[in-house]
Design an enzyme around this catalytic site. Structure first.
Site, short mmCIF file in Angstrom:
data_model
loop_
_atom_site.label_atom_id
_atom_site.label_comp_id
_atom_site.label_asym_id
_atom_site.label_seq_id
_atom_site.Cartn_x
_atom_site.Cartn_y
_atom_site.Cartn_z
N ASN A 9 44.73 47.94 34.77
CA ASN A 9 44.44 46.78 35.63
C ASN A 9 43.01 46.35 35.32
O ASN A 9 42.06 46.96 35.78
CB ASN A 9 44.60 47.21 37.10
CG ASN A 9 44.21 46.09 38.05
OD1 ASN A 9 44.01 44.95 37.64
ND2 ASN A 9 44.12 46.43 39.34
N LYS A 11 41.60 43.70 36.27
CA LYS A 11 41.04 42.91 37.40
C LYS A 11 40.39 41.63 36.89
O LYS A 11 40.90 41.01 35.94
CB LYS A 11 40.08 43.79 38.20
CG LYS A 11 40.72 45.13 38.59
CD LYS A 11 39.98 45.90 39.63
CE LYS A 11 40.73 47.20 39.93
NZ LYS A 11 40.16 47.96 41.02
N HIS A 100 48.13 44.35 45.53
CA HIS A 100 46.98 45.22 45.29
C HIS A 100 46.07 45.16 46.52
O HIS A 100 45.92 44.11 47.15
CB HIS A 100 46.22 44.77 44.04
CG HIS A 100 45.19 45.77 43.61
ND1 HIS A 100 43.97 45.88 44.24
CD2 HIS A 100 45.22 46.74 42.67
CE1 HIS A 100 43.29 46.88 43.68
NE2 HIS A 100 44.03 47.41 42.73
N GLU A 102 43.02 44.97 46.87
CA GLU A 102 41.94 43.96 46.83
C GLU A 102 42.49 42.61 47.27
O GLU A 102 41.77 41.81 47.89
CB GLU A 102 41.33 43.91 45.42
CG GLU A 102 40.46 45.14 45.17
CD GLU A 102 40.41 45.61 43.73
OE1 GLU A 102 40.80 44.85 42.83
OE2 GLU A 102 39.98 46.76 43.51
N GLU A 174 48.09 53.94 45.87
CA GLU A 174 46.64 53.85 45.64
C GLU A 174 45.90 53.98 46.97
O GLU A 174 45.80 52.99 47.72
CB GLU A 174 46.29 52.50 45.01
CG GLU A 174 46.89 52.26 43.66
CD GLU A 174 46.09 51.22 42.87
OE1 GLU A 174 45.56 51.57 41.81
OE2 GLU A 174 45.97 50.08 43.34
N GLY A 180 37.92 52.72 42.59
CA GLY A 180 36.62 52.32 42.06
C GLY A 180 35.46 53.22 42.47
O GLY A 180 34.30 52.88 42.27
N SER A 221 40.67 55.77 40.73
CA SER A 221 39.69 56.59 40.02
C SER A 221 40.32 57.58 39.03
O SER A 221 39.85 58.71 38.89
CB SER A 221 38.76 57.30 41.01
OG SER A 221 37.96 56.33 41.69
P1 PGA Z 1 40.12 52.32 39.63
O1 PGA Z 1 41.08 51.08 40.08
O2 PGA Z 1 40.86 53.07 38.56
O3 PGA Z 1 38.89 51.65 39.10
O4 PGA Z 1 39.87 53.14 40.83
C1 PGA Z 1 42.44 51.28 40.27
C2 PGA Z 1 43.07 50.02 40.81
O5 PGA Z 1 42.44 49.31 41.60
O6 PGA Z 1 44.21 49.67 40.46
#
Ligand code: PGA
Length: 261
Positions: A9, A11, A100, A102, A174, A180, A221
């Protein structure tokens, strides 16, 4: 052995040329990617919408699938600024993220919206990657299970939305509070949430549909150092990776770890 997934991803981190160049670097580092990964792992790159066609050109015929990060639920019409599932299909997307955290957080994406988007994707034979997971406040209030169950059930319209034929539905667990941060959850903790999700899928769908069409992956992460700890637990069938997927060598190392399991 069931297919495992490594989903990148990206983003809103890269522009068009950066996305194209990352895809090309990955291909260079994995020259024989189709043979190297065979059916053991399916690689999916999810660049931003404007980079999709560039990445599509870069990965065509190389055994890497293309995914989008979002979609609108109608095929066509007066929906300013939105992206149709028809367009994603034309661009060669086989996968698309939905819900997601976000988007749930910054764009008020609700369970109902996630369901409409999932419906639209299946209508076009694009595999939805449905993101679910609890916030820290929800976890601390003992609500992880309730939140995850609600998100899974409503995305699939309580089981009325069902994959047919070879359609695949991927649920990405998640935990919002580790995304993140560089600190993933304990793999056994993730495995418990995966079990919960599989149980819920089994309540909604016949066993053969869960077995053939449904997959559950972990995100939050993940990197090349910890991915083996997650994917060596059989119920964790892949990873959705943000930050660590932005470096070609990390992405390739993660592929190698999964392939060697
Ligand atoms: P990350 O993001 O691996 O940077 O924690 C995962 C995601 O948001 O899909």
């Amino acid at each position: 052995m069931r297919t495992r997934y490594l989903i990148a991803n990206w983003k809103m981190q890269l522009n068009e040329s950066e996305s194209e160049s990352l895809a090309k670097q990955i291909i260079e580092l994995l020259p024989d990617v189709a043979a190297a990964t065979s059916s053991a792992v399916e690689l999916v790159l999810c660049p931003s919408h404007l980079s999709l066609s560039h990445v599509a050109d870069a990965v065509r015929g190389r055994g890497i699938a293309l995914g989008a990060q979002d979609v609108f639920w109608e095929d066509k019409g007066a929906f300013t600024g939105e992206i149709s599932p028809r367009t994603l299909k034309e661009l060669g997307c086989a996968f698309c993220l939905v819900g997601h955290s976000e988007r749930r957080q910054h764009l008020n994406e609700t369970d109902q919206i996630v369901c409409r988007k999932t419906t639209a994707l299946l209508r076009h034979d694009i595999s939805p990657i449905i993101c679910v997971g609890e916030t820290l406040a929800e976890r601390n209030a003992g609500q992880r299970d309730a939140v995850v169950i609600r998100q899974v059930r409503s995305a699939l319209d309580e089981g009325r939305l069902r994959p047919v034929g070879n359609q695949r539905i991927i649920i990405a667990y998640e935990p919002v509070w580790v995304i993140g941060t560089g600190r993933a959850v304990d793999p056994n903790d993730a495995a418990a949430a995966h079990q919960l999700i599989r149980d819920e899928l089994s309540e909604m769908f016949p066993g053969d549909v869960v077995e053939k069409n449904c997959f559950v992956v972990y995100g939050g992460s993940v990197d090349s150092k910890n991915i083996g700890d997650f994917l060596s637990i059989p119920i964790i069938e892949g990873a959705l990776v943000g930050g660590a997927s932005l470096k070609a060598d990390e992405f390739v190392r993660m592929t190698e770890v999964i392939t060697a399991l």
